[in-house]
Write an enzyme that holds these catalytic residues in place. Structure first.
Site, short mmCIF file in Angstrom:
data_model
loop_
_atom_site.label_atom_id
_atom_site.label_comp_id
_atom_site.label_asym_id
_atom_site.label_seq_id
_atom_site.Cartn_x
_atom_site.Cartn_y
_atom_site.Cartn_z
N SER A 37 -12.28 -4.35 -11.83
CA SER A 37 -12.75 -3.39 -10.82
C SER A 37 -12.49 -1.99 -11.37
O SER A 37 -11.70 -1.22 -10.86
CB SER A 37 -12.00 -3.61 -9.50
OG SER A 37 -10.64 -3.29 -9.62
N HIS A 44 -11.12 -10.10 -8.19
CA HIS A 44 -10.17 -10.90 -8.97
C HIS A 44 -10.09 -12.35 -8.51
O HIS A 44 -9.28 -13.11 -9.01
CB HIS A 44 -8.76 -10.28 -8.89
CG HIS A 44 -8.70 -8.91 -9.46
ND1 HIS A 44 -7.69 -8.03 -9.18
CD2 HIS A 44 -9.52 -8.26 -10.31
CE1 HIS A 44 -7.90 -6.89 -9.82
NE2 HIS A 44 -9.00 -7.01 -10.52
N GLU A 102 -5.91 -6.68 -3.34
CA GLU A 102 -4.54 -7.09 -3.66
C GLU A 102 -3.62 -7.00 -2.45
O GLU A 102 -3.54 -5.96 -1.80
CB GLU A 102 -3.97 -6.19 -4.78
CG GLU A 102 -4.84 -6.24 -6.01
CD GLU A 102 -4.40 -5.29 -7.12
OE1 GLU A 102 -3.26 -4.79 -7.07
OE2 GLU A 102 -5.22 -5.05 -8.02
N GLU A 147 -4.75 -12.18 -11.37
CA GLU A 147 -3.44 -11.56 -11.55
C GLU A 147 -2.30 -12.49 -11.15
O GLU A 147 -1.18 -12.06 -10.91
CB GLU A 147 -3.38 -10.23 -10.79
CG GLU A 147 -4.42 -9.24 -11.34
CD GLU A 147 -4.29 -7.82 -10.81
OE1 GLU A 147 -3.60 -7.62 -9.79
OE2 GLU A 147 -4.88 -6.92 -11.43
N ASP A 167 -3.72 -3.01 -2.30
CA ASP A 167 -4.71 -2.25 -3.07
C ASP A 167 -6.06 -2.65 -2.50
O ASP A 167 -6.53 -3.76 -2.75
CB ASP A 167 -4.62 -2.57 -4.57
CG ASP A 167 -5.68 -1.80 -5.37
OD1 ASP A 167 -6.40 -0.97 -4.76
OD2 ASP A 167 -5.77 -2.02 -6.60
N GLU A 204 -3.18 1.49 -1.86
CA GLU A 204 -3.89 2.05 -3.01
C GLU A 204 -5.39 2.06 -2.75
O GLU A 204 -5.92 1.13 -2.13
CB GLU A 204 -3.56 1.17 -4.23
CG GLU A 204 -4.24 1.57 -5.52
CD GLU A 204 -3.81 0.62 -6.65
OE1 GLU A 204 -2.68 0.09 -6.62
OE2 GLU A 204 -4.62 0.40 -7.57
N ASP A 208 -5.97 5.26 -7.68
CA ASP A 208 -6.22 4.52 -8.92
C ASP A 208 -7.61 4.94 -9.44
O ASP A 208 -7.73 5.83 -10.28
CB ASP A 208 -6.13 3.02 -8.64
CG ASP A 208 -6.61 2.15 -9.79
OD1 ASP A 208 -6.77 2.67 -10.91
OD2 ASP A 208 -6.83 0.94 -9.58
N LYS A 232 -2.59 3.89 -15.60
CA LYS A 232 -3.13 2.82 -16.44
C LYS A 232 -3.53 3.44 -17.76
O LYS A 232 -4.49 4.23 -17.81
CB LYS A 232 -4.36 2.21 -15.78
CG LYS A 232 -4.10 1.36 -14.54
CD LYS A 232 -5.43 1.02 -13.87
CE LYS A 232 -5.29 -0.12 -12.88
NZ LYS A 232 -6.54 -0.25 -12.06
N HIS A 284 -0.55 -2.54 -14.87
CA HIS A 284 -1.32 -3.44 -15.74
C HIS A 284 -2.81 -3.33 -15.40
O HIS A 284 -3.20 -2.56 -14.54
CB HIS A 284 -0.85 -4.88 -15.51
CG HIS A 284 -1.19 -5.41 -14.14
ND1 HIS A 284 -1.21 -6.74 -13.83
CD2 HIS A 284 -1.55 -4.76 -12.99
CE1 HIS A 284 -1.56 -6.90 -12.57
NE2 HIS A 284 -1.76 -5.73 -12.04
N LYS A 298 3.43 -2.08 -11.18
CA LYS A 298 2.54 -3.09 -10.57
C LYS A 298 2.01 -3.94 -11.72
O LYS A 298 1.25 -3.44 -12.55
CB LYS A 298 1.41 -2.35 -9.84
CG LYS A 298 0.32 -3.25 -9.31
CD LYS A 298 -0.70 -2.45 -8.50
CE LYS A 298 -2.03 -2.46 -9.22
NZ LYS A 298 -3.19 -2.28 -8.32
P1 PGA Z 1 -8.51 -3.86 -12.53
O1 PGA Z 1 -7.67 -4.02 -11.18
O2 PGA Z 1 -7.60 -3.93 -13.68
O3 PGA Z 1 -9.49 -5.00 -12.44
O4 PGA Z 1 -9.20 -2.52 -12.42
C1 PGA Z 1 -6.41 -3.45 -10.99
C2 PGA Z 1 -6.43 -2.40 -9.91
O5 PGA Z 1 -7.48 -2.10 -9.29
O6 PGA Z 1 -5.39 -1.81 -9.65
ZN ZN Z 2 -6.40 -0.48 -7.99
#
Ligand code: PGA
Ligand code: ZN
Length: 425
Positions: A40, A152, A161, A204, A241, A284, A309, A334, A362, A385
Protein backbone atom coordinates in the site's frame (compact mmCIF):
# COMPACT_ATOMS: atom_id res chain seq x y z
CA UNK A 1 37.97 3.19 2.73
CA UNK A 2 35.42 1.31 0.68
CA UNK A 3 37.14 -1.30 -1.49
CA UNK A 4 34.20 -3.08 -3.06
CA UNK A 5 30.44 -2.74 -3.55
CA UNK A 6 28.36 -5.59 -4.81
CA UNK A 7 24.62 -6.20 -5.24
CA UNK A 8 22.43 -9.17 -6.11
CA UNK A 9 18.75 -10.03 -6.03
CA UNK A 10 17.31 -12.06 -3.17
CA UNK A 11 13.67 -12.82 -2.30
CA UNK A 12 11.50 -10.86 0.10
CA UNK A 13 8.79 -12.24 2.40
CA UNK A 14 6.16 -12.15 -0.36
CA UNK A 15 8.47 -14.10 -2.67
CA UNK A 16 9.33 -11.09 -4.82
CA UNK A 17 12.89 -10.19 -5.77
CA UNK A 18 14.55 -7.30 -3.97
CA UNK A 19 18.03 -5.74 -3.84
CA UNK A 20 20.72 -6.90 -1.42
CA UNK A 21 24.01 -4.96 -1.30
CA UNK A 22 27.37 -5.65 0.29
CA UNK A 23 30.03 -3.08 1.06
CA UNK A 24 33.61 -4.00 1.96
CA UNK A 25 36.14 -1.71 3.66
CA UNK A 26 39.92 -1.65 3.74
CA UNK A 27 39.77 -2.17 7.51
CA UNK A 28 38.16 -5.57 6.94
CA UNK A 29 34.60 -4.45 7.56
CA UNK A 30 31.69 -5.98 5.70
CA UNK A 31 28.20 -4.53 5.61
CA UNK A 32 25.12 -6.09 4.11
CA UNK A 33 21.57 -4.84 3.75
CA UNK A 34 18.34 -5.97 2.06
CA UNK A 35 15.77 -3.44 0.85
CA UNK A 36 12.10 -3.92 1.86
CA UNK A 37 9.07 -3.30 -0.35
CA UNK A 38 5.56 -1.95 0.30
CA UNK A 39 2.15 -2.94 -1.08
CA UNK A 40 0.00 0.00 0.00
CA UNK A 41 2.64 2.44 -1.16
CA UNK A 42 2.18 6.20 -0.96
CA UNK A 43 1.91 8.09 -4.25
CA UNK A 44 4.72 10.41 -3.17
CA UNK A 45 7.31 7.73 -2.30
CA UNK A 46 10.69 7.52 -4.00
CA UNK A 47 10.67 5.15 -6.96
CA UNK A 48 11.30 1.46 -6.58
CA UNK A 49 12.96 0.43 -9.85
CA UNK A 50 11.43 -2.75 -11.35
CA UNK A 51 12.34 -4.27 -14.70
CA UNK A 52 8.90 -4.89 -16.18
CA UNK A 53 8.77 -7.55 -18.86
CA UNK A 54 8.27 -11.27 -18.24
CA UNK A 55 10.77 -12.25 -15.57
CA UNK A 56 9.30 -12.29 -12.06
CA UNK A 57 5.99 -11.05 -13.54
CA UNK A 58 7.65 -7.72 -14.21
CA UNK A 59 8.97 -7.33 -10.66
CA UNK A 60 12.62 -8.14 -11.40
CA UNK A 61 15.30 -5.82 -10.01
CA UNK A 62 18.15 -6.56 -12.43
CA UNK A 63 18.40 -2.92 -13.52
CA UNK A 64 18.64 -1.75 -9.91
CA UNK A 65 21.27 -4.43 -9.16
CA UNK A 66 23.19 -3.40 -12.27
CA UNK A 67 23.08 0.25 -11.21
CA UNK A 68 24.72 -0.66 -7.89
CA UNK A 69 27.36 -2.84 -9.50
CA UNK A 70 28.34 -0.25 -12.12
CA UNK A 71 27.53 3.46 -11.68
CA UNK A 72 27.17 3.52 -7.89
CA UNK A 73 30.14 1.22 -7.20
CA UNK A 74 32.40 3.33 -9.45
CA UNK A 75 31.37 6.45 -7.59
CA UNK A 76 31.78 5.33 -4.01
CA UNK A 77 34.67 2.85 -4.05
CA UNK A 78 37.53 4.72 -2.40
CA UNK A 79 35.22 6.88 -0.24
CA UNK A 80 35.36 6.68 3.56
CA UNK A 81 32.55 4.44 4.86
CA UNK A 82 32.19 6.68 7.94
CA UNK A 83 31.17 9.61 5.73
CA UNK A 84 27.56 8.47 5.45
CA UNK A 85 26.19 11.89 4.56
CA UNK A 86 28.76 12.49 1.85
CA UNK A 87 28.17 9.07 0.31
CA UNK A 88 24.40 9.47 0.39
CA UNK A 89 24.63 12.97 -1.09
CA UNK A 90 26.88 11.66 -3.85
CA UNK A 91 24.35 8.97 -4.76
CA UNK A 92 21.48 11.48 -4.72
CA UNK A 93 23.45 13.75 -7.07
CA UNK A 94 24.39 10.85 -9.31
CA UNK A 95 20.71 10.00 -9.62
CA UNK A 96 19.75 13.61 -10.25
CA UNK A 97 15.96 13.16 -10.12
CA UNK A 98 13.61 14.31 -7.32
CA UNK A 99 12.27 10.78 -6.69
CA UNK A 100 15.39 8.68 -7.39
CA UNK A 101 13.82 7.30 -10.53
CA UNK A 102 17.02 7.07 -12.57
CA UNK A 103 19.03 4.69 -10.37
CA UNK A 104 16.10 3.51 -8.26
CA UNK A 105 15.55 4.17 -4.57
CA UNK A 106 15.96 0.42 -4.01
CA UNK A 107 19.46 0.51 -5.55
CA UNK A 108 20.52 3.62 -3.61
CA UNK A 109 19.06 2.49 -0.27
CA UNK A 110 20.73 -0.93 -0.41
CA UNK A 111 24.12 0.76 -0.61
CA UNK A 112 23.26 3.50 1.89
CA UNK A 113 22.35 0.93 4.56
CA UNK A 114 25.20 -1.45 3.69
CA UNK A 115 27.69 1.44 4.07
CA UNK A 116 26.46 2.07 7.63
CA UNK A 117 26.75 -1.62 8.47
CA UNK A 118 30.25 -1.75 6.96
CA UNK A 119 31.46 1.25 8.97
CA UNK A 120 30.00 -0.18 12.19
CA UNK A 121 31.55 -3.55 11.42
CA UNK A 122 34.94 -1.99 10.75
CA UNK A 123 34.89 -0.65 14.31
CA UNK A 124 33.39 -3.81 15.74
CA UNK A 125 30.40 -1.81 16.98
CA UNK A 126 26.72 -2.75 16.91
CA UNK A 127 24.86 -0.60 14.38
CA UNK A 128 22.65 1.18 16.95
CA UNK A 129 25.72 2.31 18.89
CA UNK A 130 27.60 3.36 15.76
CA UNK A 131 24.64 5.45 14.56
CA UNK A 132 23.35 6.69 17.90
CA UNK A 133 26.42 6.89 20.14
CA UNK A 134 26.25 6.63 23.91
CA UNK A 135 22.81 8.26 24.09
CA UNK A 136 21.19 5.33 22.27
CA UNK A 137 19.45 3.39 25.03
CA UNK A 138 15.66 3.46 24.51
CA UNK A 139 14.06 0.18 23.45
CA UNK A 140 10.98 0.90 21.32
CA UNK A 141 7.42 0.01 22.28
CA UNK A 142 6.24 -2.33 19.51
CA UNK A 143 3.01 -1.67 17.63
CA UNK A 144 2.16 -5.18 16.49
CA UNK A 145 -0.18 -5.79 13.60
CA UNK A 146 -2.09 -8.89 14.69
CA UNK A 147 -5.18 -8.56 12.48
CA UNK A 148 -4.39 -7.81 8.84
CA UNK A 149 -6.83 -6.24 6.39
CA UNK A 150 -6.71 -3.94 3.36
CA UNK A 151 -4.06 -4.76 0.78
CA UNK A 152 -2.28 -7.17 3.13
CA UNK A 153 -5.00 -9.80 3.39
CA UNK A 154 -7.65 -11.59 1.39
CA UNK A 155 -10.54 -10.56 3.65
CA UNK A 156 -13.07 -7.74 3.65
CA UNK A 157 -11.61 -5.58 6.41
CA UNK A 158 -10.91 -2.14 4.95
CA UNK A 159 -8.77 -0.88 7.81
CA UNK A 160 -5.35 -2.29 7.01
CA UNK A 161 -3.83 -2.88 10.45
CA UNK A 162 -5.24 -3.66 13.89
CA UNK A 163 -2.35 -3.51 16.34
CA UNK A 164 -1.68 -4.41 19.96
CA UNK A 165 0.66 -2.16 21.95
CA UNK A 166 2.14 -3.64 25.15
CA UNK A 167 2.35 -0.35 27.06
CA UNK A 168 2.27 -1.90 30.54
CA UNK A 169 5.51 -3.86 30.22
CA UNK A 170 8.61 -2.81 32.13
CA UNK A 171 11.11 -4.05 29.55
CA UNK A 172 11.15 -4.85 25.85
CA UNK A 173 11.47 -8.56 26.45
CA UNK A 174 8.44 -8.51 28.76
CA UNK A 175 6.57 -6.58 26.04
CA UNK A 176 7.42 -9.32 23.55
CA UNK A 177 6.28 -12.05 25.95
CA UNK A 178 2.95 -10.31 26.56
CA UNK A 179 2.45 -9.80 22.82
CA UNK A 180 3.16 -13.43 22.06
CA UNK A 181 0.64 -14.51 24.69
CA UNK A 182 -2.05 -12.16 23.38
CA UNK A 183 -1.33 -13.29 19.80
CA UNK A 184 -1.98 -16.90 20.76
CA UNK A 185 -5.10 -16.01 22.75
CA UNK A 186 -6.33 -14.13 19.71
CA UNK A 187 -5.75 -17.26 17.63
CA UNK A 188 -8.03 -19.16 19.99
CA UNK A 189 -10.70 -16.44 20.00
CA UNK A 190 -10.75 -16.29 16.20
CA UNK A 191 -10.76 -20.04 15.73
CA UNK A 192 -13.65 -20.49 18.10
CA UNK A 193 -15.77 -17.73 16.62
CA UNK A 194 -14.96 -17.90 12.91
CA UNK A 195 -13.56 -21.40 12.37
CA UNK A 196 -10.11 -22.59 11.38
CA UNK A 197 -10.03 -20.47 8.18
CA UNK A 198 -9.80 -17.43 10.42
CA UNK A 199 -6.31 -18.21 11.66
CA UNK A 200 -4.64 -17.95 8.26
CA UNK A 201 -2.23 -15.05 8.31
CA UNK A 202 -1.71 -11.97 6.12
CA UNK A 203 1.45 -10.32 4.80
CA UNK A 204 2.59 -8.96 8.17
CA UNK A 205 2.01 -12.11 10.20
CA UNK A 206 -1.31 -11.04 11.69
CA UNK A 207 -4.45 -13.12 11.30
CA UNK A 208 -6.73 -12.41 8.36
CA UNK A 209 -10.16 -13.46 9.66
CA UNK A 210 -13.29 -13.23 7.47
CA UNK A 211 -14.65 -10.17 9.27
CA UNK A 212 -16.61 -7.39 7.64
CA UNK A 213 -16.37 -4.57 10.12
CA UNK A 214 -13.70 -2.76 12.12
CA UNK A 215 -15.53 -3.20 15.43
CA UNK A 216 -15.45 -6.99 15.07
CA UNK A 217 -11.65 -6.87 14.91
CA UNK A 218 -11.35 -4.47 17.83
CA UNK A 219 -13.69 -6.58 19.97
CA UNK A 220 -11.66 -9.71 19.22
CA UNK A 221 -8.49 -7.89 20.32
CA UNK A 222 -9.98 -6.77 23.63
CA UNK A 223 -11.23 -10.29 24.26
CA UNK A 224 -7.82 -11.79 23.46
CA UNK A 225 -6.06 -9.38 25.81
CA UNK A 226 -8.41 -10.37 28.64
CA UNK A 227 -8.15 -14.07 27.85
CA UNK A 228 -4.37 -13.80 28.11
CA UNK A 229 -4.82 -12.33 31.60
CA UNK A 230 -4.08 -8.68 30.83
CA UNK A 231 -5.93 -5.43 31.29
CA UNK A 232 -6.98 -3.80 27.98
CA UNK A 233 -5.69 -0.24 27.93
CA UNK A 234 -3.49 -0.55 31.00
CA UNK A 235 -1.29 -3.49 30.02
CA UNK A 236 -2.03 -3.71 26.33
CA UNK A 237 -3.44 -0.83 24.28
CA UNK A 238 -4.57 -0.80 20.66
CA UNK A 239 -3.52 1.08 17.52
CA UNK A 240 -4.83 1.32 13.95
CA UNK A 241 -3.35 1.97 10.54
CA UNK A 242 -6.34 2.86 8.39
CA UNK A 243 -4.20 3.37 5.26
CA UNK A 244 -7.22 5.44 4.18
CA UNK A 245 -5.98 6.22 0.66
CA UNK A 246 -6.80 2.61 -0.16
CA UNK A 247 -10.52 3.05 0.57
CA UNK A 248 -10.87 6.65 -0.57
CA UNK A 249 -12.87 7.18 -3.73
CA UNK A 250 -11.50 10.38 -5.27
CA UNK A 251 -14.34 10.68 -7.77
CA UNK A 252 -17.00 10.67 -5.06
CA UNK A 253 -14.82 12.49 -2.57
CA UNK A 254 -15.80 9.84 -0.02
CA UNK A 255 -14.41 6.99 2.04
CA UNK A 256 -15.97 3.52 1.57
CA UNK A 257 -15.57 1.71 4.86
CA UNK A 258 -17.48 -0.85 6.92
CA UNK A 259 -20.37 -0.91 4.47
CA UNK A 260 -20.90 2.84 4.61
CA UNK A 261 -19.90 5.93 2.69
CA UNK A 262 -18.25 8.64 4.78
CA UNK A 263 -17.41 12.27 4.08
CA UNK A 264 -14.26 13.42 5.87
CA UNK A 265 -16.05 14.86 8.91
CA UNK A 266 -18.21 11.75 9.25
CA UNK A 267 -15.16 9.53 9.12
CA UNK A 268 -13.51 11.57 11.87
CA UNK A 269 -16.67 11.18 13.96
CA UNK A 270 -16.50 7.42 13.37
CA UNK A 271 -12.89 7.35 14.61
CA UNK A 272 -13.97 9.32 17.70
CA UNK A 273 -16.58 6.66 18.46
CA UNK A 274 -13.96 3.91 18.12
CA UNK A 275 -11.51 5.82 20.32
CA UNK A 276 -14.23 6.16 22.98
CA UNK A 277 -15.20 2.49 22.83
CA UNK A 278 -11.74 0.93 22.64
CA UNK A 279 -8.34 1.65 24.22
CA UNK A 280 -6.82 3.07 21.03
CA UNK A 281 -3.67 5.17 21.51
CA UNK A 282 -2.60 5.74 17.90
CA UNK A 283 -4.22 6.05 14.44
CA UNK A 284 -2.10 6.10 11.29
CA UNK A 285 -3.24 7.55 7.96
CA UNK A 286 -6.84 8.18 9.10
CA UNK A 287 -7.44 10.18 5.90
CA UNK A 288 -6.18 10.08 2.32
CA UNK A 289 -2.57 10.96 1.62
CA UNK A 290 -3.03 14.52 0.27
CA UNK A 291 -5.49 15.85 2.84
CA UNK A 292 -3.10 17.89 5.01
CA UNK A 293 -5.98 20.08 6.17
CA UNK A 294 -8.02 17.04 7.22
CA UNK A 295 -5.02 15.64 9.09
CA UNK A 296 -4.75 18.94 10.99
CA UNK A 297 -8.41 18.66 12.02
CA UNK A 298 -7.91 15.01 13.01
CA UNK A 299 -4.89 16.00 15.10
CA UNK A 300 -6.86 18.66 16.96
CA UNK A 301 -9.98 16.56 17.47
CA UNK A 302 -8.82 13.00 18.12
CA UNK A 303 -7.14 12.67 21.47
CA UNK A 304 -4.68 10.07 20.22
CA UNK A 305 -1.39 9.95 18.35
CA UNK A 306 -2.07 10.74 14.68
CA UNK A 307 0.58 9.23 12.42
CA UNK A 308 1.51 10.34 8.91
CA UNK A 309 2.75 7.51 6.70
CA UNK A 310 1.55 7.98 3.10
CA UNK A 311 1.01 11.63 4.08
CA UNK A 312 4.71 12.33 4.76
CA UNK A 313 6.47 9.42 2.99
CA UNK A 314 9.53 10.08 5.23
CA UNK A 315 10.10 13.20 3.15
CA UNK A 316 11.37 16.28 5.02
CA UNK A 317 9.66 18.75 2.73
CA UNK A 318 6.24 17.07 3.07
CA UNK A 319 6.85 16.89 6.82
CA UNK A 320 7.68 20.63 6.92
CA UNK A 321 4.36 21.36 5.27
CA UNK A 322 2.66 19.15 7.85
CA UNK A 323 4.42 20.90 10.72
CA UNK A 324 3.37 24.33 9.49
CA UNK A 325 -0.28 23.20 9.28
CA UNK A 326 -0.34 21.09 12.46
CA UNK A 327 -1.06 17.97 10.41
CA UNK A 328 -0.45 14.79 12.44
CA UNK A 329 1.76 14.58 15.52
CA UNK A 330 3.88 11.58 14.58
CA UNK A 331 6.02 10.53 11.63
CA UNK A 332 6.18 6.99 10.34
CA UNK A 333 9.81 6.41 9.31
CA UNK A 334 10.28 4.03 6.39
CA UNK A 335 13.77 4.16 4.94
CA UNK A 336 12.73 2.98 1.48
CA UNK A 337 10.13 5.72 1.09
CA UNK A 338 12.94 8.24 0.76
CA UNK A 339 15.91 6.08 -0.23
CA UNK A 340 18.90 7.02 1.96
CA UNK A 341 19.77 6.69 5.62
CA UNK A 342 20.83 10.35 5.78
CA UNK A 343 17.50 11.67 4.49
CA UNK A 344 15.62 9.30 6.82
CA UNK A 345 17.56 10.66 9.81
CA UNK A 346 16.93 14.24 8.62
CA UNK A 347 13.18 13.57 8.55
CA UNK A 348 13.31 11.93 12.00
CA UNK A 349 15.28 14.83 13.54
CA UNK A 350 13.00 17.40 11.95
CA UNK A 351 10.03 15.56 13.43
CA UNK A 352 11.52 15.31 16.92
CA UNK A 353 12.70 18.93 16.95
CA UNK A 354 9.11 19.97 16.27
CA UNK A 355 7.51 17.85 18.97
CA UNK A 356 6.43 15.03 16.65
CA UNK A 357 6.84 11.42 17.74
CA UNK A 358 8.65 9.01 15.41
CA UNK A 359 7.77 5.37 14.74
CA UNK A 360 10.35 3.36 12.84
CA UNK A 361 8.56 1.00 10.46
CA UNK A 362 8.99 -2.10 8.34
CA UNK A 363 7.21 -2.64 4.99
CA UNK A 364 4.70 -5.36 4.23
CA UNK A 365 7.38 -6.97 2.04
CA UNK A 366 10.32 -7.63 4.38
CA UNK A 367 13.36 -9.87 4.88
CA UNK A 368 15.72 -11.13 7.57
CA UNK A 369 17.41 -7.71 7.57
CA UNK A 370 17.33 -6.10 11.04
CA UNK A 371 18.56 -2.57 10.26
CA UNK A 372 15.32 -0.88 11.39
CA UNK A 373 15.61 -2.35 14.89
CA UNK A 374 18.97 -0.60 15.22
CA UNK A 375 17.64 2.66 13.79
CA UNK A 376 14.83 2.73 16.39
CA UNK A 377 17.36 2.42 19.23
CA UNK A 378 19.91 4.75 17.62
CA UNK A 379 17.32 7.55 17.44
CA UNK A 380 15.63 6.69 20.77
CA UNK A 381 12.29 6.94 18.96
CA UNK A 382 10.52 4.85 21.61
CA UNK A 383 8.23 3.20 19.03
CA UNK A 384 8.59 0.59 16.30
CA UNK A 385 6.06 -1.05 14.00
CA UNK A 386 7.24 -4.30 12.51
CA UNK A 387 4.33 -6.70 12.31
CA UNK A 388 3.00 -9.56 14.37
CA UNK A 389 5.15 -11.47 16.89
CA UNK A 390 5.27 -14.25 14.29
CA UNK A 391 6.87 -14.98 10.88
CA UNK A 392 10.64 -14.85 10.56
CA UNK A 393 10.92 -11.53 8.73
CA UNK A 394 8.96 -9.86 11.57
CA UNK A 395 10.53 -11.70 14.52
CA UNK A 396 14.02 -10.98 13.10
CA UNK A 397 13.56 -7.36 14.22
CA UNK A 398 12.00 -8.16 17.59
CA UNK A 399 14.63 -10.79 18.35
CA UNK A 400 17.39 -8.32 17.50
CA UNK A 401 15.86 -5.89 20.00
CA UNK A 402 15.95 -8.59 22.69
CA UNK A 403 19.70 -8.88 22.04
CA UNK A 404 20.17 -5.11 22.10
CA UNK A 405 18.28 -4.82 25.39
CA UNK A 406 20.47 -7.52 26.89
CA UNK A 407 23.62 -5.80 25.66
CA UNK A 408 22.56 -2.40 27.04
CA UNK A 409 21.93 -4.00 30.41
CA UNK A 410 21.05 -1.51 33.14
CA UNK A 411 21.26 1.39 30.65
CA UNK A 412 18.27 0.07 28.68
CA UNK A 413 14.94 1.92 29.02
CA UNK A 414 11.45 0.87 27.94
CA UNK A 415 9.07 3.81 28.08
CA UNK A 416 5.69 2.08 27.89
CA UNK A 417 2.77 4.50 27.67
CA UNK A 418 5.15 7.46 28.15
CA UNK A 419 6.32 6.87 24.58
CA UNK A 420 2.89 8.12 23.44
CA UNK A 421 3.13 11.76 24.47
CA UNK A 422 0.28 12.82 22.14
CA UNK A 423 -2.18 10.37 23.65
CA UNK A 424 -4.46 12.29 26.03
CA UNK A 425 -6.74 9.99 28.01
P1 PGA B 1 3.13 -1.19 3.14
O1 PGA B 1 2.24 -1.15 4.46
O2 PGA B 1 4.50 -1.58 3.49
O3 PGA B 1 2.39 -2.19 2.29
O4 PGA B 1 3.05 0.20 2.55
C1 PGA B 1 2.71 -0.67 5.69
C2 PGA B 1 1.99 0.58 6.12
O5 PGA B 1 1.08 1.09 5.42
O6 PGA B 1 2.31 1.11 7.17
ZN1 ZN C 1 0.73 2.84 6.94
Amino acid sequence: DITRVRARWVLDSRGNPTVEAEVYTLGGGIGRAIVPSGASTGTHEALELRDGGRDFHGRGVSRAVENVNTVIAREIVGMDSRKQEEIDRRMVELDGTPNKSRLGANAILSVSLAVAHAAANTYGMPLYAYLGGLQAHVLPVPLMNVINGGKHAGNELKIQEFMIVPVGAKTFSEALKISSEVYHSLRNVLKERYGSQAINVGDEGGFAPPMKESREALRALVEAIKLAGYDPGKDVALALDAAASEFYDGGRGAYLLDGREFRREQLLDYYKELVNEFPIVSIEDPLQEDDFEGFAIATRELKVQVVGDDLFVTNASRLLKGISLGAANALLLKVNQIGTLTESFEAARLAMNNGYSVIVSHRSGESEDTTIAHIAVALNTGQIKTGAPARGERTAKYNELIRVEEELGSRARYLGIAAFKHYKM
